[in-house]
Design a protein around this motif. Sequence first.
Motif, PDB file in Angstrom:
ATOM      1  N   GLN A   1      11.127  23.413  76.913  1.00  8.24           N
ATOM      2  CA  GLN A   1      11.508  23.230  75.515  1.00  8.24           C
ATOM      3  C   GLN A   1      12.639  22.212  75.443  1.00  8.24           C
ATOM      4  OE1 GLN A   1      12.501  27.419  74.919  1.00  8.24           O
ATOM      5  NE2 GLN A   1      10.700  27.668  73.614  1.00  8.24           N
ATOM      6  N   GLU A   2      12.529  21.289  74.497  1.00 10.32           N
ATOM      7  CA  GLU A   2      13.565  20.271  74.341  1.00 10.32           C
ATOM      8  C   GLU A   2      14.795  20.864  73.664  1.00 10.32           C
ATOM      9  OE1 GLU A   2      13.738  15.526  73.292  1.00 10.32           O
ATOM     10  OE2 GLU A   2      12.300  16.798  72.240  1.00 10.32           O
ATOM     11  N   ARG A   3      15.951  20.576  74.227  1.00  7.34           N
ATOM     12  CA  ARG A   3      17.215  21.066  73.691  1.00  7.34           C
ATOM     13  C   ARG A   3      18.233  19.923  73.679  1.00  7.34           C
ATOM     14  NH1 ARG A   3      14.346  24.310  72.090  1.00  7.34           N
ATOM     15  NH2 ARG A   3      14.283  26.564  72.483  1.00  7.34           N
ATOM     16  N   TYR A   4      19.292  20.126  72.930  1.00  7.02           N
ATOM     17  CA  TYR A   4      20.353  19.126  72.835  1.00  7.02           C
ATOM     18  C   TYR A   4      21.671  19.793  73.207  1.00  7.02           C
ATOM     19  CZ  TYR A   4      22.413  14.743  71.197  1.00  7.02           C
ATOM     20  OH  TYR A   4      23.047  13.526  71.137  1.00  7.02           O
ATOM     21  N   LEU A   5      22.302  19.306  74.276  1.00  6.85           N
ATOM     22  CA  LEU A   5      23.569  19.872  74.740  1.00  6.85           C
ATOM     23  C   LEU A   5      24.729  19.044  74.209  1.00  6.85           C
ATOM     24  CD1 LEU A   5      22.857  20.657  78.508  1.00  6.85           C
ATOM     25  CD2 LEU A   5      22.432  22.071  76.504  1.00  6.85           C
ATOM     26  N   ILE A   6      25.764  19.728  73.751  1.00  9.36           N
ATOM     27  CA  ILE A   6      26.980  19.067  73.270  1.00  9.36           C
ATOM     28  C   ILE A   6      28.165  19.716  73.968  1.00  9.36           C
ATOM     29  CG2 ILE A   6      28.334  18.402  71.254  1.00  9.36           C
ATOM     30  CD1 ILE A   6      25.872  19.009  69.538  1.00  9.36           C
ATOM     31  N   LEU A   7      28.956  18.903  74.640  1.00  5.47           N
ATOM     32  CA  LEU A   7      30.102  19.421  75.380  1.00  5.47           C
ATOM     33  C   LEU A   7      31.401  18.961  74.739  1.00  5.47           C
ATOM     34  CD1 LEU A   7      31.073  20.966  77.920  1.00  5.47           C
ATOM     35  CD2 LEU A   7      31.119  18.754  79.106  1.00  5.47           C
ATOM     36  N   PHE A   8      32.223  19.929  74.365  1.00  5.74           N
ATOM     37  CA  PHE A   8      33.578  19.666  73.883  1.00  5.74           C
ATOM     38  C   PHE A   8      34.568  20.094  74.966  1.00  5.74           C
ATOM     39  CE2 PHE A   8      31.087  20.124  70.015  1.00  5.74           C
ATOM     40  CZ  PHE A   8      31.564  19.088  69.216  1.00  5.74           C
ATOM     41  N   THR A   9      35.830  19.824  74.734  1.00  7.13           N
ATOM     42  CA  THR A   9      36.846  20.182  75.733  1.00  7.13           C
ATOM     43  C   THR A   9      37.026  21.678  75.883  1.00  7.13           C
ATOM     44  OG1 THR A   9      38.474  19.833  73.963  1.00  7.13           O
ATOM     45  CG2 THR A   9      38.182  18.054  75.570  1.00  7.13           C
ATOM     46  N   ASP A  10      36.546  22.471  74.916  1.00  7.71           N
ATOM     47  CA  ASP A  10      36.749  23.919  74.990  1.00  7.71           C
ATOM     48  C   ASP A  10      35.466  24.732  74.894  1.00  7.71           C
ATOM     49  OD1 ASP A  10      36.288  23.185  72.367  1.00  7.71           O
ATOM     50  OD2 ASP A  10      37.509  24.805  71.535  1.00  7.71           O
ATOM     51  N   CYS A  11      34.340  24.103  74.612  1.00  9.15           N
ATOM     52  CA  CYS A  11      33.105  24.868  74.437  1.00  9.15           C
ATOM     53  C   CYS A  11      31.880  23.988  74.661  1.00  9.15           C
ATOM     54  CB  CYS A  11      33.055  25.506  73.048  1.00  9.15           C
ATOM     55  SG  CYS A  11      33.003  24.298  71.704  1.00  9.15           S
ATOM     56  N   MET A  12      30.745  24.639  74.768  1.00  4.33           N
ATOM     57  CA  MET A  12      29.472  23.936  74.918  1.00  4.33           C
ATOM     58  C   MET A  12      28.477  24.514  73.927  1.00  4.33           C
ATOM     59  SD  MET A  12      27.042  23.429  78.292  1.00  4.33           S
ATOM     60  CE  MET A  12      26.372  25.087  78.304  1.00  4.33           C
ATOM     61  N   LEU A  13      27.717  23.629  73.281  1.00  4.21           N
ATOM     62  CA  LEU A  13      26.696  24.044  72.326  1.00  4.21           C
ATOM     63  C   LEU A  13      25.318  23.719  72.886  1.00  4.21           C
ATOM     64  CD1 LEU A  13      28.156  22.698  68.938  1.00  4.21           C
ATOM     65  CD2 LEU A  13      28.745  24.796  70.165  1.00  4.21           C
ATOM     66  N   VAL A  14      24.368  24.619  72.648  1.00  3.23           N
ATOM     67  CA  VAL A  14      22.966  24.393  72.984  1.00  3.23           C
ATOM     68  C   VAL A  14      22.189  24.458  71.678  1.00  3.23           C
ATOM     69  CG1 VAL A  14      20.974  25.144  74.335  1.00  3.23           C
ATOM     70  CG2 VAL A  14      23.291  25.455  75.240  1.00  3.23           C
ATOM     71  N   CYS A  15      21.606  23.321  71.268  1.00  2.00           N
ATOM     72  CA  CYS A  15      20.994  23.210  69.938  1.00  2.00           C
ATOM     73  C   CYS A  15      19.505  22.905  70.038  1.00  2.00           C
ATOM     74  CB  CYS A  15      21.675  22.105  69.126  1.00  2.00           C
ATOM     75  SG  CYS A  15      23.475  22.231  69.038  1.00  2.00           S
ATOM     76  N   ARG A  16      18.785  23.278  68.979  1.00  2.00           N
ATOM     77  CA  ARG A  16      17.380  22.900  68.811  1.00  2.00           C
ATOM     78  C   ARG A  16      17.297  21.761  67.811  1.00  2.00           C
ATOM     79  NH1 ARG A  16      17.216  28.597  68.795  1.00  2.00           N
ATOM     80  NH2 ARG A  16      15.942  29.504  70.470  1.00  2.00           N
ATOM     81  N   LEU A  17      16.400  20.807  68.079  1.00  2.00           N
ATOM     82  CA  LEU A  17      16.219  19.662  67.200  1.00  2.00           C
ATOM     83  C   LEU A  17      15.219  19.985  66.096  1.00  2.00           C
ATOM     84  CD1 LEU A  17      15.894  16.988  70.014  1.00  2.00           C
ATOM     85  CD2 LEU A  17      17.857  17.287  68.534  1.00  2.00           C
ATOM     86  N   THR A  18      15.496  19.535  64.884  1.00  2.00           N
ATOM     87  CA  THR A  18      14.546  19.743  63.791  1.00  2.00           C
ATOM     88  C   THR A  18      13.400  18.739  63.850  1.00  2.00           C
ATOM     89  OG1 THR A  18      15.906  18.326  62.367  1.00  2.00           O
ATOM     90  CG2 THR A  18      16.283  20.712  62.249  1.00  2.00           C
ATOM     91  N   ASN A  19      13.644  17.580  64.495  1.00  2.00           N
ATOM     92  CA  ASN A  19      12.607  16.557  64.620  1.00  2.00           C
ATOM     93  C   ASN A  19      12.854  15.789  65.910  1.00  2.00           C
ATOM     94  OD1 ASN A  19      10.716  14.553  64.434  1.00  2.00           O
ATOM     95  ND2 ASN A  19      11.506  13.654  62.541  1.00  2.00           N
ATOM     96  N   SER A  20      12.088  16.103  66.948  1.00  2.00           N
ATOM     97  CA  SER A  20      12.340  15.514  68.264  1.00  2.00           C
ATOM     98  C   SER A  20      12.086  14.017  68.297  1.00  2.00           C
ATOM     99  CB  SER A  20      11.460  16.200  69.317  1.00  2.00           C
ATOM    100  OG  SER A  20      10.088  16.039  69.011  1.00  2.00           O
TER     101      SER A  20
END
Length: 682
Positions: free
Chosen positions: A359-378
């Motif tokens: 499954q395609e996911r989008y990772l976002i890394l900040f200095t204090d946390c990490m997000l794992v997101c789903r795309l609405t339109n790949s």
Amino acid sequence: MVREKGHSFNLTQRPSSSSSKAPSFSLSPSVSTPPSPSIKETNETFGMSLRLRNRISSRLPSISQLFSKQLSVNSAMSTELEGSSSQFDFEEKEELYYSDEIASTSTTKMDDAQRKLEKSRRLGLEFEGQLKNLTHLLRVITEELPSYLKTQGGKLAKILVPHKQGDHILLQIVNKMKMIKGFHTAFTDGFDVVDFSSIQEDPQLATVIIENADVLKSFIPFLKEKRELVEEVKLSRANDKELDLALKKFEEKHFKRGGHLNLQNQLDRIHQTIMRYGFLMEEFGKCFSDGSEMKKKAEEAVKKLKDVITIVEAEMATATENETRKVHERLQGRFDTFKKARKLLLQERVWSDNGMRLQERYLILFTDCMLVCRLTNSKDPGCTFEKDFYEFDLNTIEIEIDQYQEYEKVLKVSTTQRGFFFLFENGKLKTDWIKAILDSQEKMKNRIGYDKKIVEAKKKFLKPVWVLESGECLMEQCSDKFKSPEERNYCRRCGLSICPLCTGFAPVSQYQFEKQIVCPDCFEEILDDYVTGTLFPEELKLSRKGKLYVKTGKTEEVKAAEKLFKEPKKRDLKKFDLEERKKETKAFGFVYLRSGAMETEAYAWLKNDNRLVFVKQKLDFKPIFERNIGSHNVQRSKEKDGFVFAFSKKGRTTDDFTFRVKEPNSIKKWNTVLADHFTDSK
């Protein structure tokens, strides 16, 4: 926090060795990438033996910290410069070539002045190499790439035709590289008067830099939009398989040497080159006596480059702020991206494997946390994310590092909600993420409010990463093959894959004692703790009519303790010891097992007792073929797609079995472990 598998990993952070999770497994020894030709030539010029590389001490100068800081924030796509282009691995180059304490035979007899003189010449030669390498890259993209696309014909040739609706992303990149090429040519033309072979005797190098450094500011417009260009290239390749295949062939010829270099990675080299110019010049200035004309000129050149770099960094920081705003918009205001002290570090499209499908996911890394997101339109590189996404405190995640070829692109992350099995586009991107995560975790320990006890308490709820790399049950005396993904279960306590007959249920502490799937081995351990009264914390226990009840889950739903257990049908089986398997193994890797003209994909597992076992998937134990090669000879032969290893019993001329290895690192590994069996002279 990191659990490191296999060989040592060149990171400053100390890896954690404690974990109750099932380890991931791969047994391909890591192989270091050889230095680029330009660096080899430099070594040969000054008699520096490659055997002495590990004896050289490292020292990171202050300016290198400035150079590497921006790379850790903005260079998720950064790459080593290999092949015809020298590498920009800062730590390695500083370690290997630019320390004053060079432990080599050719320098131990020199006094300090002589050593510095030799060092200044080496630095000058590499500076010249950097100029030539970037010039070569720009020529490849602006001349070789368009010529190659034209020869492909059809729609690939039309890529180079301007369109009213907007030029193709490759045409945009070619045009931008032509602009950069013009500026870089203006910068390098000034060096025609510099004699790099006698650079230590003439201040001309520093003079030319002082006069031409401002030209480097012209690169800023490209550097600010580099990230967006890379994302568009990746999306274009994902949506056009013909283009992707054509570019892979082009990259194989012009860029590839480490297995992961591509056009997108190459775009980062302009930024890295500017950083490298500054570092080399500062080291060059250290080679001369205080008060000397050479010293004064070098310091003036360093100051000039620092001024330019400061402007570049400021402009790229502005680009990072713009990226942060875009992320905020894509999250539709559901996450505070502008929180005090929170900065955007990295973002990347990845694949997440859950054992059923990718499954395609989008990772976002900040200095204090990490997000794992789903795309609405790949298909849209700037699309919004779905409203439900994972958010993880960096203090409470663990990553597993496997230093083997088969796991080059894999990153395994344990969190308090679930374990993730991420696949990156290449190994360099994965390494960038590992370094950024570990650096951020280390910095967070020094923040006000950090409480180690609270962090450790939260880590007790870390979920294991499921072991996906096996097609069979990982219980001893079982090893049943999975006929379909639906037959495969995963122990929620250790992560191992198990069959339906080995599936039991028990209250698992990581899930706040909810009833979860467990393997027979974990079932027995949990049951033993229950019988001895040590399983449940006292604050969760209740007694009703002489029976034990327990508060379970986040909602603390009260359930009878005995109802939380259901034993597996195969109860008394033990799990395979994956760690022990690594200890008893000489080599492991992906191969093509031959039978006549047919080839079968398999993983070869050479044990310490000389048993060579072939299995279907990485972590399978049941062999599809097995031989003891203690009495075998091995004949090697080179083919177009790798090396072939043909095994025959000593005294016989006919082959017993044969397999082919494709990847260069794997070929080197098998050549090493099978050296005693070779009958050829290759």
